[in-house]
Design an enzyme around this catalytic site. Structure first.
Site, PDB file in Angstrom:
ATOM      1  N   HIS A 120      43.103 -58.515  18.592  1.00 22.71           N
ATOM      2  CA  HIS A 120      44.465 -57.996  18.807  1.00 22.71           C
ATOM      3  C   HIS A 120      45.391 -58.238  17.601  1.00 22.71           C
ATOM      4  O   HIS A 120      46.140 -57.334  17.215  1.00 22.71           O
ATOM      5  CB  HIS A 120      45.072 -58.576  20.088  1.00 22.71           C
ATOM      6  CG  HIS A 120      44.499 -57.967  21.353  1.00 22.71           C
ATOM      7  ND1 HIS A 120      44.810 -56.684  21.765  1.00 22.71           N
ATOM      8  CD2 HIS A 120      43.626 -58.456  22.272  1.00 22.71           C
ATOM      9  CE1 HIS A 120      44.158 -56.408  22.908  1.00 22.71           C
ATOM     10  NE2 HIS A 120      43.421 -57.476  23.233  1.00 22.71           N
ATOM     11  N   ASP A 127      43.586 -52.875  24.915  1.00 22.52           N
ATOM     12  CA  ASP A 127      43.233 -53.067  26.322  1.00 22.52           C
ATOM     13  C   ASP A 127      43.628 -51.792  27.051  1.00 22.52           C
ATOM     14  O   ASP A 127      44.804 -51.386  26.992  1.00 22.52           O
ATOM     15  CB  ASP A 127      44.001 -54.250  26.923  1.00 22.52           C
ATOM     16  CG  ASP A 127      43.554 -55.582  26.352  1.00 22.52           C
ATOM     17  OD1 ASP A 127      42.528 -55.628  25.653  1.00 22.52           O
ATOM     18  OD2 ASP A 127      44.254 -56.585  26.610  1.00 22.52           O
ATOM     19  N   GLU A 188      35.118 -58.475  29.522  1.00 22.74           N
ATOM     20  CA  GLU A 188      36.370 -57.853  29.994  1.00 22.74           C
ATOM     21  C   GLU A 188      36.213 -56.334  29.868  1.00 22.74           C
ATOM     22  O   GLU A 188      36.186 -55.819  28.747  1.00 22.74           O
ATOM     23  CB  GLU A 188      37.555 -58.301  29.115  1.00 22.74           C
ATOM     24  CG  GLU A 188      37.787 -59.807  29.134  1.00 22.74           C
ATOM     25  CD  GLU A 188      38.847 -60.267  28.125  1.00 22.74           C
ATOM     26  OE1 GLU A 188      39.508 -59.419  27.494  1.00 22.74           O
ATOM     27  OE2 GLU A 188      38.987 -61.486  27.974  1.00 22.74           O
ATOM     28  N   HIS A 191      38.737 -54.462  27.402  1.00 22.20           N
ATOM     29  CA  HIS A 191      38.963 -54.830  25.991  1.00 22.20           C
ATOM     30  C   HIS A 191      37.997 -54.109  25.048  1.00 22.20           C
ATOM     31  O   HIS A 191      36.779 -54.275  25.156  1.00 22.20           O
ATOM     32  CB  HIS A 191      38.834 -56.352  25.830  1.00 22.20           C
ATOM     33  CG  HIS A 191      39.080 -56.834  24.432  1.00 22.20           C
ATOM     34  ND1 HIS A 191      40.282 -57.351  23.997  1.00 22.20           N
ATOM     35  CD2 HIS A 191      38.273 -56.841  23.347  1.00 22.20           C
ATOM     36  CE1 HIS A 191      40.200 -57.676  22.729  1.00 22.20           C
ATOM     37  NE2 HIS A 191      38.977 -57.372  22.305  1.00 22.20           N
TER      38      HIS A 191
HETATM   39  C1  LIG Z   1      43.739 -62.618  27.239  1.00 22.81           C
HETATM   40  C2  LIG Z   1      42.869 -61.429  27.340  1.00 22.81           C
HETATM   41  N1  LIG Z   1      43.676 -60.357  27.802  1.00 22.81           N
HETATM   42  C3  LIG Z   1      42.345 -61.076  25.969  1.00 22.81           C
HETATM   43  O1  LIG Z   1      43.054 -60.418  25.223  1.00 22.81           O
HETATM   44  N2  LIG Z   1      41.124 -61.471  25.660  1.00 22.81           N
HETATM   45  C4  LIG Z   1      40.506 -61.102  24.423  1.00 22.81           C
HETATM   46  C5  LIG Z   1      39.096 -61.589  24.361  1.00 22.81           C
HETATM   47  C6  LIG Z   1      41.280 -61.571  23.223  1.00 22.81           C
HETATM   48  O2  LIG Z   1      41.987 -62.567  23.255  1.00 22.81           O
HETATM   49  O3  LIG Z   1      41.106 -60.907  22.157  1.00 22.81           O
HETATM   50 ZN   LIG Z   2      42.099 -57.313  24.745  1.00 27.35          ZN
END
Ligand SMILES: C[C@@H](N)C(=O)N[C@H](C)C(=O)O
Ligand SMILES: [Zn+2]
Length: 216
Positions: A120, A127, A188, A191
């Protein structure tokens, strides 16, 4: 592959210098979800190459289905904050008492990326979920951002403990994102990334093309 895999940690970044740009908010197949509470101001920006891939993915969706954008670029300081906060919470749980710092680091890294490999903060991770054009979220097996405990493992991309409908919806989402060049993080379903270290490790690219970037 998890985020602490040597294949991810050892990836070099050869930065392209591509800008962060806004995700269009008027596109007929893209819906920016302003209701997600993140703890910082969501600006819905991503690298230029990621935004064009999101549009490609959205355009592949069936008539009446849109891509719901939940979170994209996240400042690195916020990644550090949420990583440390989760590590601290996990270490206080009785079920983890006696676990080493390394064990807690591993556990934390399954749901939140350690800042040095996180997608991110590079503007390369997104997401996403599916929503109908009249605003109803499609069933994808569990709510967005529910972790393993909250979702009883249904956050895992290949969970078989979800309805047929949710499996079909995941297939639609996974096809459109893969066709646009994104890779999924299998812990997830929501993601996806392009150009970050995780993407390079999964695709076999010689390097990542996006490193962590500031918001200018
Ligand atoms: C916290 C969750 N929404 C998330 O973003 N997980 C991924 C693995 C990340 O932190 O990049
Ligand atoms: Zn994510």
């Amino acid at each position: 592959m998890n985020l602490l895999d040597d294949r991810v940690l050892s990836i070099e970044v050869i930065e392209t210098g591509q800008d962060l740009i806004s995700i269009p908010d008027k596109h007929e197949k893209l819906v920016l979800d302003h209701d997600v509470e993140l703890g910082y101001e969501n600006e819905f920006v991503a690298r230029k190459g990621v935004v064009s891939r999101l549009i490609q993915a959205a355009n592949r969706l069936p008539f009446g289905t849109c891509l719901s954008i939940k979170e994209t670029y996240r400042p690195k300081e916020f990644q550090e904050l949420i990583f440390n906060r989760r590590a601290s919470r996990l270490s206080k749980l009785s079920e983890h008492s006696g676990k080493s710092e390394l064990d807690i680091h591993r556990l934390t890294s399954q749901f939140i990326a350690p800042p040095e490999v996180a997608g991110h903060p590079t503007g390369g991770a997104v997401d996403v979920a599916l929503i109908t054009s009249d605003g109803n979220e499609l069933d994808l097996g569990c709510n967005y951002d529910e972790d393993e405990q909250a979702s009883n493992g249904r956050c895992f991309s290949f969970s078989t403990d979800i309805s047929r409908e949710a499996q079909k919806n995941r297939q639609v989402l996974f096809n459109c994102m893969r066709m646009a060049g994104f890779v999924n993080y299998p812990f997830e379903w929501w993601h996806w990334s392009y150009g970050d270290k995780y993407w390079a490790a999964v695709t076999g690219a010689s390097n990542a093309i996006y490193g962590a970037i500031g918001r200018n």
